[in-house]
Design a protein around this motif. Structure first.
Motif, mmCIF file in Angstrom:
data_model
loop_
_atom_site.group_PDB
_atom_site.id
_atom_site.type_symbol
_atom_site.label_atom_id
_atom_site.label_comp_id
_atom_site.label_asym_id
_atom_site.label_seq_id
_atom_site.Cartn_x
_atom_site.Cartn_y
_atom_site.Cartn_z
ATOM 1 N N GLY A 94 -1.645 1.167 9.291
ATOM 2 C CA GLY A 94 -2.904 1.199 8.563
ATOM 3 C C GLY A 94 -3.047 2.418 7.689
ATOM 4 O O GLY A 94 -4.148 2.959 7.529
ATOM 5 N N LYS A 95 -1.948 2.843 7.106
ATOM 6 C CA LYS A 95 -1.937 4.060 6.293
ATOM 7 C C LYS A 95 -1.037 3.848 5.084
ATOM 8 O O LYS A 95 -0.067 3.095 5.137
ATOM 9 N N ARG A 96 -1.354 4.520 3.987
ATOM 10 C CA ARG A 96 -0.537 4.412 2.772
ATOM 11 C C ARG A 96 0.796 5.132 2.961
ATOM 12 O O ARG A 96 0.857 6.251 3.486
ATOM 13 N N LEU A 97 1.869 4.490 2.514
ATOM 14 C CA LEU A 97 3.208 5.064 2.595
ATOM 15 C C LEU A 97 3.521 5.797 1.287
ATOM 16 O O LEU A 97 3.448 5.206 0.201
ATOM 17 N N VAL A 98 3.848 7.073 1.390
ATOM 18 C CA VAL A 98 4.187 7.872 0.211
ATOM 19 C C VAL A 98 5.699 7.865 0.041
ATOM 20 O O VAL A 98 6.435 8.338 0.917
ATOM 21 N N VAL A 99 6.165 7.295 -1.077
ATOM 22 C CA VAL A 99 7.597 7.149 -1.351
ATOM 23 C C VAL A 99 7.965 8.046 -2.529
ATOM 24 O O VAL A 99 7.454 7.884 -3.637
ATOM 25 N N ASN A 100 8.840 8.999 -2.286
ATOM 26 C CA ASN A 100 9.269 9.915 -3.339
ATOM 27 C C ASN A 100 10.486 9.412 -4.095
ATOM 28 O O ASN A 100 10.695 9.768 -5.254
ATOM 29 N N ASP A 127 0.858 -1.194 0.000
ATOM 30 C CA ASP A 127 0.000 0.000 0.000
ATOM 31 C C ASP A 127 0.889 1.238 0.000
ATOM 32 O O ASP A 127 1.125 1.874 1.031
ATOM 33 N N VAL A 128 1.414 1.570 -1.191
ATOM 34 C CA VAL A 128 2.333 2.691 -1.334
ATOM 35 C C VAL A 128 1.886 3.593 -2.477
ATOM 36 O O VAL A 128 1.229 3.156 -3.425
ATOM 37 N N GLU A 129 2.269 4.849 -2.372
ATOM 38 C CA GLU A 129 2.104 5.814 -3.454
ATOM 39 C C GLU A 129 3.497 6.235 -3.886
ATOM 40 O O GLU A 129 4.299 6.676 -3.057
ATOM 41 N N LEU A 130 3.786 6.099 -5.177
ATOM 42 C CA LEU A 130 5.146 6.301 -5.663
ATOM 43 C C LEU A 130 5.295 7.610 -6.410
ATOM 44 O O LEU A 130 4.416 8.019 -7.174
ATOM 45 N N GLY A 131 6.443 8.248 -6.220
ATOM 46 C CA GLY A 131 6.793 9.415 -7.002
ATOM 47 C C GLY A 131 6.967 9.038 -8.459
ATOM 48 O O GLY A 131 7.140 7.865 -8.806
ATOM 49 N N SER A 132 6.950 10.019 -9.341
ATOM 50 C CA SER A 132 6.916 9.756 -10.780
ATOM 51 C C SER A 132 8.174 9.069 -11.305
ATOM 52 O O SER A 132 8.130 8.432 -12.351
ATOM 53 N N ALA A 140 20.538 11.637 9.598
ATOM 54 C CA ALA A 140 20.581 12.988 10.156
ATOM 55 C C ALA A 140 20.892 14.006 9.059
ATOM 56 O O ALA A 140 21.729 13.764 8.196
ATOM 57 N N GLY A 141 20.187 15.118 9.114
ATOM 58 C CA GLY A 141 20.440 16.187 8.160
ATOM 59 C C GLY A 141 19.757 16.020 6.826
ATOM 60 O O GLY A 141 19.939 16.834 5.921
ATOM 61 N N ASP A 142 18.961 14.965 6.692
ATOM 62 C CA ASP A 142 18.275 14.694 5.425
ATOM 63 C C ASP A 142 16.847 14.276 5.756
ATOM 64 O O ASP A 142 16.542 13.084 5.856
ATOM 65 N N PRO A 143 15.940 15.245 5.943
ATOM 66 C CA PRO A 143 14.620 14.998 6.552
ATOM 67 C C PRO A 143 13.806 13.837 6.007
ATOM 68 O O PRO A 143 13.187 13.120 6.805
ATOM 69 N N PRO A 144 13.737 13.596 4.664
ATOM 70 C CA PRO A 144 12.864 12.508 4.217
ATOM 71 C C PRO A 144 13.535 11.147 4.156
ATOM 72 O O PRO A 144 12.882 10.151 3.854
ATOM 73 N N HIS A 145 14.837 11.077 4.465
ATOM 74 C CA HIS A 145 15.641 9.909 4.105
ATOM 75 C C HIS A 145 15.692 8.842 5.199
ATOM 76 O O HIS A 145 15.810 9.132 6.380
ATOM 77 N N LEU A 146 15.622 7.572 4.742
ATOM 78 C CA LEU A 146 15.818 6.401 5.594
ATOM 79 C C LEU A 146 16.819 5.473 4.930
ATOM 80 O O LEU A 146 16.852 5.364 3.698
ATOM 81 N N ASP A 147 17.623 4.789 5.720
ATOM 82 C CA ASP A 147 18.509 3.738 5.212
ATOM 83 C C ASP A 147 18.215 2.439 5.934
ATOM 84 O O ASP A 147 17.983 2.424 7.158
ATOM 85 N N TYR A 148 18.234 1.330 5.191
ATOM 86 C CA TYR A 148 18.003 0.018 5.785
ATOM 87 C C TYR A 148 19.335 -0.602 6.165
ATOM 88 O O TYR A 148 20.241 -0.750 5.337
ATOM 89 N N ARG A 149 19.466 -0.974 7.440
ATOM 90 C CA ARG A 149 20.710 -1.574 7.934
ATOM 91 C C ARG A 149 20.449 -2.911 8.629
ATOM 92 O O ARG A 149 21.294 -3.403 9.368
ATOM 93 N N GLY A 150 19.275 -3.465 8.403
ATOM 94 C CA GLY A 150 18.896 -4.685 9.093
ATOM 95 C C GLY A 150 19.347 -5.943 8.389
ATOM 96 O O GLY A 150 20.245 -5.937 7.536
#
Length: 303
Positions: free
Chosen positions: A103-109, A76-81, A167-177
């Motif tokens: 229970g909410k759509r994830l918006v991925v840019n 359940d995602v909404e993707l950037g163009s 840190a320092g990049d508001p929308p950003h996540l990195d996967y380290r798992g």
């Protein structure tokens, strides 16, 4: 043959923190179809103009490291163009669990950014006061990065899953798992292999390193993709998705459907709603599940 100036594995602790908010806004300008020319001449209004080449590069990476990148566009995602929804399998599972809990759509840019996309951003860096990483060095080429909206709202649901804010990049996540593998070397290697496959008389080193020869060859590559594609020997599964699948295999599929009398106006190599409808009609006529997915059984009956 060797093209090295920097090895990506030596740069893990020396990433350029890119201005993801600005890049995301840039990506959301009017999307265009693949540019029928070379990467160096491609318009920089939106990196989707290299969609054809980008899809070849993603497929080639998965030939180098099987299932390194899997699509999460079925969540359940909404993707950037211009967002390619690819992460490692374990990272996708973590996203799925977070989406189900909230229970909410994830918006991925932005997610995985191909070498060709990064090249366009890098080519335009002199007109941008913000830093843009050289191709192959951005964490968006690692296959482990996401830019999402409402990151703070999502963090409690992603906590403990392997996804961490940068840190320092508001929308950003990195996967380290679990299952995290930095694919920046493979990102470059995939291009080098495709170039050599199509240019046997002008080969470059297949070392996964970014340097002037690889940069020159990438700029001289067709934005719509190479004539000899990575799926020529091992066919890919075709379906309606975003970004739209395009390439020589889609064009062949469209022509077969058109020859069989299905409503295909033009074999343009882009798998859009018209192709999806025609495939479902073909599957219905042949007592297959009409899901629009062109896998082994559908392909066999079309032969």
């Amino acid at each position: 043959m060797c093209d090295s100036i920097n090895h990506t594995s030596e740069q893990i602790e020396d990433l350029v923190v890119e201005p993801c908010l600005e890049i995301n806004e840039f990506e959301e300008t009017a999307p265009k179809a693949s540019f029928n020319g070379l990467v160096k001449d491609a318009p920089r209004a939106n990196t989707s103009v290299v969609n054809g080449l980008s899809q070849q590069l993603i497929y080639q990476i998965n030939l180098i490291v099987p299932d390194a990148l899997v699509s999460f566009d079925d969540l359940d995602v909404e993707l950037g163009s211009a967002a390619y929804p690819f992460v490692p399998p374990a990272a996708k599972q973590a996203l799925q669990e977070a989406i189900e809990r909230r229970g909410k759509r994830l918006v991925v840019n932005s997610a995985y950014r191909t070498l060709a996309q990064q090249m366009l951003l890098y080519n335009g860096r002199f007109n941008n006061p913000n830093p843009v990483a050289a191709p192959g060095t951005s964490n968006h080429q690692s296959g482990l990065a996401l830019d999402i909206e409402d990151r703070q709202g999502w963090l409690p649901f992603l906590e403990g899953s392997g996804w961490h804010p940068l840190a320092g990049d508001p929308p950003h996540l990195d996967y380290r798992g679990q299952g995290a593998k930095d694919l920046r070397r493979e990102t470059i290697l995939a291009f080098q292999q495709l170039w050599n496959k199509n240019h046997p008389n002008e080969k470059i080193g297949e070392d996964g390193r970014w340097g002037p020869k690889t940069e020159s060859c990438l700029n001289r590559s067709p934005a719509m993709g190479f004539e000899k594609a990575p799926w020529d020997e091992k066919p890919r599964i075709l379906r309606l998705c975003r970004p739209l699948m395009e390439g020589s295999d889609v064009r062949k599929l469209q022509q077969k459907l058109k020859d069989a009398g299905f409503a295909i106006s033009v074999a343009d190599g882009v798998f859009g709603s018209e192709a999806d409808k025609a495939v479902k009609e073909f599957q219905q006529r042949n007592s297959l599940v009409a899901d629009g997915i062109v896998g082994a059984k559908t392909r066999e009956l079309m032969a």
